[in-house]
Structures are given as C-alpha cells and as structure tokens.
Design a protein around this motif. Structure first.
Motif, short mmCIF file in Angstrom:
data_model
loop_
_atom_site.label_atom_id
_atom_site.label_comp_id
_atom_site.label_asym_id
_atom_site.label_seq_id
_atom_site.Cartn_x
_atom_site.Cartn_y
_atom_site.Cartn_z
N GLU A 101 38.01 30.86 29.53
CA GLU A 101 36.64 31.23 29.86
C GLU A 101 36.60 32.37 30.87
N LEU A 102 37.49 32.28 31.89
CA LEU A 102 37.54 33.32 32.91
C LEU A 102 38.03 34.64 32.32
N ASP A 103 38.99 34.56 31.41
CA ASP A 103 39.56 35.77 30.81
C ASP A 103 38.55 36.48 29.92
N ARG A 104 37.58 35.76 29.42
CA ARG A 104 36.53 36.37 28.59
C ARG A 104 35.42 36.97 29.43
N THR A 105 35.53 36.82 30.75
CA THR A 105 34.53 37.38 31.66
C THR A 105 34.95 38.78 32.07
N ALA A 106 34.16 39.75 31.72
CA ALA A 106 34.51 41.15 32.03
C ALA A 106 34.46 41.43 33.52
N ASP A 107 33.74 40.58 34.28
CA ASP A 107 33.58 40.83 35.72
C ASP A 107 34.87 40.61 36.50
N TRP A 108 35.76 39.75 36.00
CA TRP A 108 36.98 39.44 36.74
C TRP A 108 37.88 40.66 36.83
N ARG A 109 38.18 41.07 38.07
CA ARG A 109 39.03 42.26 38.28
C ARG A 109 40.31 41.94 39.05
N ASN A 110 40.19 41.16 40.11
CA ASN A 110 41.33 40.90 40.98
C ASN A 110 41.42 39.41 41.35
N THR A 111 42.57 39.03 41.89
CA THR A 111 42.79 37.65 42.32
C THR A 111 43.42 37.68 43.70
N GLN A 112 42.83 36.95 44.64
CA GLN A 112 43.34 36.87 46.02
C GLN A 112 43.93 35.49 46.23
N TYR A 135 41.14 32.95 44.93
CA TYR A 135 39.81 33.49 44.65
C TYR A 135 39.93 34.48 43.49
N PHE A 136 39.11 34.29 42.48
CA PHE A 136 39.01 35.23 41.37
C PHE A 136 37.81 36.13 41.67
N LEU A 137 38.05 37.44 41.83
CA LEU A 137 37.05 38.36 42.35
C LEU A 137 36.56 39.35 41.30
N ASP A 138 35.31 39.80 41.50
CA ASP A 138 34.78 40.84 40.62
C ASP A 138 35.07 42.21 41.22
N GLY A 139 34.49 43.25 40.66
CA GLY A 139 34.75 44.61 41.12
C GLY A 139 34.26 44.90 42.52
N TYR A 140 33.37 44.05 43.04
CA TYR A 140 32.85 44.21 44.39
C TYR A 140 33.52 43.25 45.37
N PRO A 189 33.62 36.58 45.02
CA PRO A 189 34.29 35.53 44.24
C PRO A 189 33.48 35.08 43.02
N ILE A 190 34.16 35.02 41.88
CA ILE A 190 33.58 34.46 40.66
C ILE A 190 33.93 32.98 40.56
N LYS A 191 35.15 32.68 40.96
CA LYS A 191 35.64 31.31 40.88
C LYS A 191 36.64 31.09 42.01
N GLN A 192 36.65 29.85 42.52
CA GLN A 192 37.57 29.50 43.60
C GLN A 192 38.36 28.25 43.19
N VAL A 193 39.67 28.28 43.46
CA VAL A 193 40.55 27.15 43.15
C VAL A 193 41.39 26.85 44.39
N HIS A 194 41.53 25.58 44.72
CA HIS A 194 42.45 25.22 45.81
C HIS A 194 43.06 23.86 45.52
N PHE A 195 44.34 23.73 45.84
CA PHE A 195 45.04 22.47 45.63
C PHE A 195 46.28 22.44 46.51
N ALA A 196 46.84 21.25 46.71
CA ALA A 196 48.03 21.06 47.53
C ALA A 196 49.28 21.19 46.67
#
Length: 299
Positions: free
Chosen positions: A133-144, A155-160, A163-170
């Motif tokens: 789903e994320l890969d089909r989003t054209a807004d996703w540009r970078n990952t921090q 953090y999955f970030l757009d061109g600005y 954050p489009i999506k945030q993931v955290h785990f141990a």
C-alpha cells in the motif's frame, strides 16, 4: 609644616584602605554580574589542558571513544564507510544506528533493504500488505530511521519531509540457549572449530572496543553480569548469516554446560577479531565470510 607632613602620613593608610575597599567592591560587583572567577578559572583550565596529565577513568573512556571514532573516520577515508556497506539484517541496521543517531534512505534504498533482509525481520518492520500500500503511494520519497535503546523508529516521509507513516518496535536483545552439552561439541562444530577463546581473553579484546561496538557484540550486557565467572569460553562463527555473525557464550555452572547464542553485527565482530589477534598467545582468527565465499576458497 611638620604637622602637615605628619597629617599626610596618617592619612595614607586610610587612603590605601579606601582604595582596597573600592577595588574589592568593584570586584564583587563584577563577580556577581559577570562570573569573573568562573570565567578566569575556565580559561586557565583550557590553557593548561594540553599539559595536564590525562589520568583517571573518564580520560580512559574518552580515549576509547576517540579511538573508535578515529577508526571509523579512517575506514571512511579508505572507502569503507559503515553506512555504505550493504545492510542485510536488522542487526546490521542496528549496528549503523548505534554509531550514528539516525540515518536516511531514499525510497528505492529502503525497498531494496526491505526485500534483501530475512522475511521474518521484514515482516517485523512492516506488514507486507502495508508495504504494498505504501509503495503504491506516490507521495513516499524518503525514510528516516533512528534507534533509542533497542527501540527502532521509522518515519516514511513525503517530499516535504512530512511523515506519511510511522513504525516503531523493539529489536529483540535476548540470548537463545542452543544446546546443553559438553564443551567438546563447540570445538567440533564446523562454524566454531579453532575459533573458541577463553573468557578472560575475550574480555581483554572486548574491553578495548568503544561502547557502541560492545553493544553490537552483546546488545544485552546484563547477561554478562548474570553469567559472571560462570562464563568460561566464547566462540565466534566463521560464517556470516542473514542475522549477522553468531557468537556462542559457553557458561558452566553446577547444572552443567550451556551454550547461549547471540548474533552480532559483522562490523563489530571484525573490530573484535582485530583486537583478539593483537593479543599475544591468543588464537589468530580469520574474518567471518559467507558460506559461498568459503566454499570458493576451499575449492
């Protein structure tokens, strides 16, 4: 005339006292408002810093950290930048993030990383359906990516850079008991034959590493506290697996011999082996290789 001179002589001490009092008053005012003493002491310490003896635990720890930084800088200058090496597992990622506070990947770099690491770890990071789903989003540009303790934050970030999506785990930091057997089983293993060192030799090398590398060797140091003198030997695998380089900690107590398995980053293991090989009388170890590389060497 004589009386006048005597009067002047009597007034001189009073004048000195008055001047001294005024000077002290001015000095106190300057200290209150401008911290003159603190600044002067600080400047004095700064000027004498190069000639003062560097002794004590803080200096030793700082020297170890500086050594690690210099080694990393040297690796960068020779084209061996840690972050430039391919990341093949969560352990590799953790190793890089323990040296750098955070790192950034382009969309394509993260996709390559996600597809190259073990499937189980990829699912830990992001559910495959969420990835599609994320890969089909054209807004996703970078990952921090950043690491706090054993907590990985992505953090999955757009061109600005929003954050489009945030993931955290141990990231799991536990040790797995792989067997309960006699110590000879470790010596006979293909991975560990000739690659087992006594605990005291291991600690001689381990203690020389900067803190970040030590955490990449054993990311749950409390295990060392628990084992204490019961830790008798440490084996370092000849092979690099998908999870990193396997290290076996051999613990012997009243219940028998137990082998605890952990996976360390390839980078940290290389530095550990360099330290081990520098110890007189310790076995000289080859750097870990991937199995296909070892097969080509043997043939």
């Amino acid at each position: 005339m004589l009386f006048t001179r005597l009067k002047e002589k009597k007034s001189e001490p009073k004048t000195r006292i008055a001047v001294i009092a005024v000077a002290l008053f001015v000095f106190l005012l300057a200290e209150i408002f401008f911290d003159v003493v603190e600044i002067a002491v600080g400047r004095l310490l700064l000027l004498t810093n190069p000639i003062r003896p560097r002794v004590g635990r803080l200096w030793e720890e700082d020297q170890k950290e500086q050594t690690g930084i210099e080694e990393l800088n040297a690796a960068t200058e020779t084209g061996q930048d840690v972050s430039a090496q391919p990341l093949r597992s969560l352990e590799d990622l953790q190793a890089v993030l323990s040296i750098r506070n955070s790192m950034s990947m382009t969309r394509e770099e993260f996709k390559e990383f996600y597809k190259s690491i073990p499937i189980k770890q990829a699912k830990q990071i992001l559910d495959p359906l969420d990835f599609i789903e994320l890969d089909r989003t054209a807004d996703w540009r970078n990952t921090q990516l950043s690491l706090s303790g054993n907590q990985l934050v992505i953090y999955f970030l757009d061109g600005y850079d929003e954050p489009i999506k945030q993931v955290h785990f141990a990231i799991d930091a536990g040790a797995e008991v792989v067997e309960e057997a006699g110590q000879s089983s470790l010596d006979q293993s293909e991975k560990f034959k000739g690659r087992v060192v006594a605990a005291d030799v291991f600690f001689q090398a381990f203690d020389q590493l900067p803190r970040s590398f030590r955490l990449q060797i054993i990311n749950d140091p409390y295990k060392l506290v628990q084992w204490g003198a019961s830790l008798v030997r440490v084996g370092i695998s000849l092979f690099i697996d998908d999870d990193g380089v396997e290290i076996i900690f051999e613990v012997k107590d009243e219940t028998g011999v137990k082998h605890y398995s952990m996976y360390a980053s390839e980078i940290a293991v290389e530095y550990l082996i360099n330290e081990l090989n520098a110890i007189e009388g310790a076995p000289k170890l080859q750097m870990p290789v991937r199995r296909n590389e070892q097969t080509e060497k043997d043939s």
